[in-house]
Design an enzyme around this catalytic site. Sequence first.
Site, short mmCIF file in Angstrom:
data_model
loop_
_atom_site.label_atom_id
_atom_site.label_comp_id
_atom_site.label_asym_id
_atom_site.label_seq_id
_atom_site.Cartn_x
_atom_site.Cartn_y
_atom_site.Cartn_z
N ASP A 13 48.99 82.84 -46.67
CA ASP A 13 48.63 83.94 -47.56
C ASP A 13 47.20 84.33 -47.21
OD1 ASP A 13 51.03 83.91 -48.91
OD2 ASP A 13 50.32 82.57 -50.48
N ASP A 132 60.08 88.80 -55.21
CA ASP A 132 59.38 87.95 -56.18
C ASP A 132 60.09 88.07 -57.52
OD1 ASP A 132 57.46 87.40 -54.23
OD2 ASP A 132 56.11 88.99 -54.91
#
Length: 256
Positions: A13, A132
Amino acid sequence: MSNLTARVIPCLDIKDGRVVKGVNFVDLVDAGDPVESAGIYEENLADELCFLDITASSDRREILLHLVERIAEKIFIPFTVGGGIRTVADVKAVLEKGADKISINTAAFQNPELLTHSSEIYGSQCIVCAIDVKFQKERDRYEIFLHGGRTETGREALDWAREAVGRGAGEILLTSMDRDGTRNGFDINLLKSFSSSLEIPIIASGGAGNPEHMVEAILRGKADAVLAASIFHFGEYSIRETKRAMQEMGISVRLD
């Protein structure tokens, strides 16, 4: 889960050019240099690498193409890039910089034609739809969230996944926001619902705390691959020992 070899995928990330990790998508801490991390993961038997520029979509910044290029030059394993990919031109730019696959999340939901056109031009094999999800108790179902978990949509998760597959997504990167960064294990019920309903590979994300959690995601959740960040970034577990744990439980993995 197909009969193929299970994959272990470390995720980088990226925020402001650095690897970061947080809990439930917030409270980010620095976890190192992405190019250096990529090389180390390849040496340690990562099957693929995932690079997500976590602020690109929400801040509407351009993807860090120079960083993509540097990582792609460093490694030879398949490399997926996501974050800020909003157009077919963005897809083209990332693939030209050396990525093998692109991951599209918010933009795919807001403009599903992006999946259709990208898969028609470049093939489903390089299109990953990142999803998500969060469990909504009042409606007793999993729903889609956008912009790194900040925007609620109200859409049922599997309904969107089916549309994404129909539009040409070749894989689903499925993240449980309820489990993300908690290290309490993957959401097995979520994984089972997706893997039993969809014909394409499912990458489990959100909740890995130890190798046993990854074994569980493959054997019980029927995921095709497991993605993790924090347990690898801070050195508590190696990819090699994770794969050995998988192998001991009868899961086919690459160990050379």
